[in-house]
Design a protein around this motif. Structure first.
Motif, PDB file in Angstrom:
ATOM      1  N   ARG A  22     -55.716 -17.049  -4.177  1.00  0.00           N
ATOM      2  CA  ARG A  22     -54.301 -17.168  -4.542  1.00  0.00           C
ATOM      3  C   ARG A  22     -53.751 -15.900  -5.195  1.00  0.00           C
ATOM      4  O   ARG A  22     -52.872 -15.965  -6.040  1.00  0.00           O
ATOM      5  CB  ARG A  22     -54.116 -18.366  -5.480  1.00  0.00           C
ATOM      6  N   HIS A  23     -54.259 -14.745  -4.803  1.00  0.00           N
ATOM      7  CA  HIS A  23     -53.779 -13.498  -5.397  1.00  0.00           C
ATOM      8  C   HIS A  23     -52.259 -13.361  -5.281  1.00  0.00           C
ATOM      9  O   HIS A  23     -51.571 -13.052  -6.249  1.00  0.00           O
ATOM     10  CB  HIS A  23     -54.450 -12.293  -4.726  1.00  0.00           C
ATOM     11  N   GLY A  24     -51.754 -13.572  -4.079  1.00  0.00           N
ATOM     12  CA  GLY A  24     -50.323 -13.405  -3.845  1.00  0.00           C
ATOM     13  C   GLY A  24     -49.482 -14.396  -4.621  1.00  0.00           C
ATOM     14  O   GLY A  24     -48.369 -14.096  -5.047  1.00  0.00           O
ATOM     15  N   GLU A  25     -50.002 -15.582  -4.818  1.00  0.00           N
ATOM     16  CA  GLU A  25     -49.270 -16.626  -5.521  1.00  0.00           C
ATOM     17  C   GLU A  25     -49.276 -16.416  -7.036  1.00  0.00           C
ATOM     18  O   GLU A  25     -48.307 -16.744  -7.724  1.00  0.00           O
ATOM     19  CB  GLU A  25     -49.887 -17.981  -5.177  1.00  0.00           C
ATOM     20  N   LEU A  26     -50.359 -15.868  -7.565  1.00  0.00           N
ATOM     21  CA  LEU A  26     -50.532 -15.785  -9.010  1.00  0.00           C
ATOM     22  C   LEU A  26     -50.068 -14.475  -9.637  1.00  0.00           C
ATOM     23  O   LEU A  26     -49.770 -14.432 -10.841  1.00  0.00           O
ATOM     24  CB  LEU A  26     -52.015 -15.989  -9.358  1.00  0.00           C
ATOM     25  N   LEU A  27     -49.986 -13.404  -8.850  1.00  0.00           N
ATOM     26  CA  LEU A  27     -49.763 -12.087  -9.447  1.00  0.00           C
ATOM     27  C   LEU A  27     -48.405 -11.957 -10.135  1.00  0.00           C
ATOM     28  O   LEU A  27     -48.325 -11.555 -11.302  1.00  0.00           O
ATOM     29  CB  LEU A  27     -49.932 -10.997  -8.387  1.00  0.00           C
ATOM     30  N   LEU A  28     -47.322 -12.257  -9.439  1.00  0.00           N
ATOM     31  CA  LEU A  28     -45.996 -12.065 -10.043  1.00  0.00           C
ATOM     32  C   LEU A  28     -45.759 -12.966 -11.258  1.00  0.00           C
ATOM     33  O   LEU A  28     -45.205 -12.501 -12.263  1.00  0.00           O
ATOM     34  CB  LEU A  28     -44.906 -12.245  -8.992  1.00  0.00           C
ATOM     35  N   PRO A  29     -46.174 -14.251 -11.214  1.00  0.00           N
ATOM     36  CA  PRO A  29     -46.046 -15.049 -12.436  1.00  0.00           C
ATOM     37  C   PRO A  29     -46.845 -14.469 -13.604  1.00  0.00           C
ATOM     38  O   PRO A  29     -46.427 -14.571 -14.757  1.00  0.00           O
ATOM     39  CB  PRO A  29     -46.586 -16.421 -12.018  1.00  0.00           C
ATOM     40  N   ALA A  30     -47.983 -13.846 -13.307  1.00  0.00           N
ATOM     41  CA  ALA A  30     -48.776 -13.223 -14.367  1.00  0.00           C
ATOM     42  C   ALA A  30     -48.040 -12.029 -14.965  1.00  0.00           C
ATOM     43  O   ALA A  30     -48.063 -11.815 -16.189  1.00  0.00           O
ATOM     44  CB  ALA A  30     -50.130 -12.788 -13.825  1.00  0.00           C
ATOM     45  N   VAL A  31     -47.395 -11.241 -14.121  1.00  0.00           N
ATOM     46  CA  VAL A  31     -46.592 -10.118 -14.618  1.00  0.00           C
ATOM     47  C   VAL A  31     -45.482 -10.628 -15.528  1.00  0.00           C
ATOM     48  O   VAL A  31     -45.259 -10.101 -16.634  1.00  0.00           O
ATOM     49  CB  VAL A  31     -45.995  -9.304 -13.447  1.00  0.00           C
ATOM     50  N   ASP A  32     -44.789 -11.663 -15.083  1.00  0.00           N
ATOM     51  CA  ASP A  32     -43.702 -12.240 -15.881  1.00  0.00           C
ATOM     52  C   ASP A  32     -44.226 -12.778 -17.211  1.00  0.00           C
ATOM     53  O   ASP A  32     -43.596 -12.579 -18.270  1.00  0.00           O
ATOM     54  CB  ASP A  32     -43.031 -13.352 -15.084  1.00  0.00           C
ATOM     55  N   ARG A  33     -45.378 -13.415 -17.179  1.00  0.00           N
ATOM     56  CA  ARG A  33     -45.961 -13.993 -18.396  1.00  0.00           C
ATOM     57  C   ARG A  33     -46.324 -12.899 -19.407  1.00  0.00           C
ATOM     58  O   ARG A  33     -46.071 -13.036 -20.609  1.00  0.00           O
ATOM     59  CB  ARG A  33     -47.194 -14.804 -18.012  1.00  0.00           C
ATOM     60  N   VAL A  34     -46.894 -11.824 -18.929  1.00  0.00           N
ATOM     61  CA  VAL A  34     -47.284 -10.721 -19.813  1.00  0.00           C
ATOM     62  C   VAL A  34     -46.054 -10.052 -20.427  1.00  0.00           C
ATOM     63  O   VAL A  34     -46.032  -9.724 -21.624  1.00  0.00           O
ATOM     64  CB  VAL A  34     -48.141  -9.702 -19.033  1.00  0.00           C
ATOM     65  N   LEU A  35     -45.028  -9.845 -19.631  1.00  0.00           N
ATOM     66  CA  LEU A  35     -43.798  -9.237 -20.150  1.00  0.00           C
ATOM     67  C   LEU A  35     -43.155 -10.126 -21.216  1.00  0.00           C
ATOM     68  O   LEU A  35     -42.690  -9.641 -22.258  1.00  0.00           O
ATOM     69  CB  LEU A  35     -42.816  -8.981 -19.011  1.00  0.00           C
ATOM     70  N   ARG A  36     -43.122 -11.434 -20.957  1.00  0.00           N
ATOM     71  CA  ARG A  36     -42.530 -12.356 -21.931  1.00  0.00           C
ATOM     72  C   ARG A  36     -43.337 -12.388 -23.223  1.00  0.00           C
ATOM     73  O   ARG A  36     -42.771 -12.417 -24.314  1.00  0.00           O
ATOM     74  CB  ARG A  36     -42.425 -13.758 -21.324  1.00  0.00           C
ATOM     75  N   GLU A  37     -44.654 -12.376 -23.103  1.00  0.00           N
ATOM     76  CA  GLU A  37     -45.510 -12.382 -24.293  1.00  0.00           C
ATOM     77  C   GLU A  37     -45.282 -11.132 -25.139  1.00  0.00           C
ATOM     78  O   GLU A  37     -45.299 -11.189 -26.377  1.00  0.00           O
ATOM     79  CB  GLU A  37     -46.979 -12.472 -23.880  1.00  0.00           C
ATOM     80  N   ALA A  38     -45.056 -10.004 -24.454  1.00  0.00           N
ATOM     81  CA  ALA A  38     -44.835  -8.745 -25.164  1.00  0.00           C
ATOM     82  C   ALA A  38     -43.399  -8.594 -25.650  1.00  0.00           C
ATOM     83  O   ALA A  38     -43.098  -7.683 -26.435  1.00  0.00           O
ATOM     84  CB  ALA A  38     -45.197  -7.570 -24.266  1.00  0.00           C
ATOM     85  N   GLY A  39     -42.506  -9.449 -25.153  1.00  0.00           N
ATOM     86  CA  GLY A  39     -41.102  -9.330 -25.518  1.00  0.00           C
ATOM     87  C   GLY A  39     -40.446  -8.103 -24.937  1.00  0.00           C
ATOM     88  O   GLY A  39     -39.532  -7.523 -25.542  1.00  0.00           O
ATOM     89  N   ARG A  40     -40.896  -7.702 -23.755  1.00  0.00           N
ATOM     90  CA  ARG A  40     -40.361  -6.508 -23.104  1.00  0.00           C
ATOM     91  C   ARG A  40     -39.824  -6.869 -21.725  1.00  0.00           C
ATOM     92  O   ARG A  40     -40.296  -7.798 -21.070  1.00  0.00           O
ATOM     93  CB  ARG A  40     -41.436  -5.419 -22.960  1.00  0.00           C
ATOM     94  N   GLY A  41     -38.855  -6.091 -21.270  1.00  0.00           N
ATOM     95  CA  GLY A  41     -38.323  -6.270 -19.932  1.00  0.00           C
ATOM     96  C   GLY A  41     -39.018  -5.339 -18.962  1.00  0.00           C
ATOM     97  O   GLY A  41     -39.602  -4.312 -19.359  1.00  0.00           O
ATOM     98  N   LEU A  42     -38.936  -5.668 -17.681  1.00  0.00           N
ATOM     99  CA  LEU A  42     -39.567  -4.822 -16.670  1.00  0.00           C
ATOM    100  C   LEU A  42     -38.980  -3.415 -16.689  1.00  0.00           C
ATOM    101  O   LEU A  42     -39.679  -2.433 -16.399  1.00  0.00           O
ATOM    102  CB  LEU A  42     -39.395  -5.458 -15.288  1.00  0.00           C
ATOM    103  N   ASP A  43     -37.712  -3.282 -17.076  1.00  0.00           N
ATOM    104  CA  ASP A  43     -37.081  -1.981 -17.096  1.00  0.00           C
ATOM    105  C   ASP A  43     -37.611  -1.070 -18.206  1.00  0.00           C
ATOM    106  O   ASP A  43     -37.311   0.116 -18.239  1.00  0.00           O
ATOM    107  CB  ASP A  43     -35.558  -2.117 -17.228  1.00  0.00           C
ATOM    108  N   ALA A  44     -38.427  -1.617 -19.109  1.00  0.00           N
ATOM    109  CA  ALA A  44     -39.021  -0.802 -20.170  1.00  0.00           C
ATOM    110  C   ALA A  44     -40.312  -0.107 -19.713  1.00  0.00           C
ATOM    111  O   ALA A  44     -40.811   0.799 -20.386  1.00  0.00           O
ATOM    112  CB  ALA A  44     -39.319  -1.665 -21.394  1.00  0.00           C
ATOM    113  N   VAL A  45     -40.842  -0.523 -18.566  1.00  0.00           N
ATOM    114  CA  VAL A  45     -42.094   0.038 -18.051  1.00  0.00           C
ATOM    115  C   VAL A  45     -41.883   1.474 -17.597  1.00  0.00           C
ATOM    116  O   VAL A  45     -40.929   1.782 -16.872  1.00  0.00           O
ATOM    117  CB  VAL A  45     -42.623  -0.827 -16.891  1.00  0.00           C
ATOM    118  N   THR A  46     -42.783   2.374 -18.019  1.00  0.00           N
ATOM    119  CA  THR A  46     -42.666   3.795 -17.658  1.00  0.00           C
ATOM    120  C   THR A  46     -43.670   4.221 -16.595  1.00  0.00           C
ATOM    121  O   THR A  46     -43.598   5.346 -16.093  1.00  0.00           O
ATOM    122  CB  THR A  46     -42.862   4.676 -18.897  1.00  0.00           C
TER     123      THR A  46
END
Length: 218
Positions: free
Chosen positions: A34-58
């Protein structure tokens, strides 16, 4: 600096955020189908936990394998897409290097081995946690038994073939936090990183049938 790291080269789907000094947030799930199914939700979860938006990524860091074709491709293509959408660089790090960096209780020479299926392993030999001296390669465990004899072996490959790799060490799968830490160290030191290109090492399992007959409209 805020690096988004991800890897799908092993059965684990793993994501981490690194601010250049330490890991801000991370996520890991083991599910080889389930790599394709799980990857994007994991990205969203990590960003939310950190309190950062995707636009903050360098910058994006992606594990380049080696790994099975389908799973590995999910991570690399997702990393490339993020890089294009955000206009940030995408850096590749060998997945085996990430496992070496995360090795537990290993000080001297050792080996990293992951499951390559077909009764084979992807493997590399290391002088220490940051220095690869051989590989990556794909082989049957019995064929490299003499080369790795007496060395600790990190990764799931050691657990699958204990007869060849009796001194198994963790972790089984690469944590994206290790990939991010490697990239942060190299960037801070001005060292070049790898291109985000997948290390397949062999052809995909899916092949065009032999004697395939092309049918064209009349």
């Amino acid at each position: 600096m805020l690096l988004l790291a991800l890897d799908t080269a092993t059965p684990a789907v793993t994501v981490a955020l690194h601010d250049g000094t330490s890991v801000v947030a991370e996520s890991g799930q083991v599910d080889a189908r389930r790599h394709g199914e799980l990857l994007l939700p994991a990205v969203d979860r990590v960003l939310r936990e950190a309190g950062r938006g995707l636009d903050a990524v360098t910058g994006i860091v992606v594990g380049t394998g080696p790994g099975p074709y389908t799973g590995l491709r999910v991570g690399v293509m997702t990393a490339d897409t993020f890089g294009l959408a955000l206009g940030v660089p995408v850096h590749g790090v060998c997945t085996l290097d990430g496992l070496a960096y995360a090795a537990e209780g290993v000080d001297g020479p050792f080996v990293v081995a992951t499951d390559a299926r077909r009764k084979e392993v992807y493997w590399a030999r290391y002088a220490d946690r940051r220095t690869r001296v051989e590989g990556p390669a794909v082989d049957r465990p019995a064929d490299i038994a003499e080369q790795v004899a007496g060395l600790p072996v990190v990764g799931a490959g050691a657990l699958l073939y204990p007869g060849t790799f009796p001194d198994a060490r963790g972790p089984e799968h690469v944590p994206a936090a290790a990939l991010a830490a490697i990239a942060a160290e190299r960037l801070a030191a001005g060292e070049p990183l790898e291109e985000p290109r997948p290390l397949y090492l062999r052809r995909p399992d899916a092949q065009v049938p032999k004697n395939y007959k092309v049918v064209t409209p009349k």
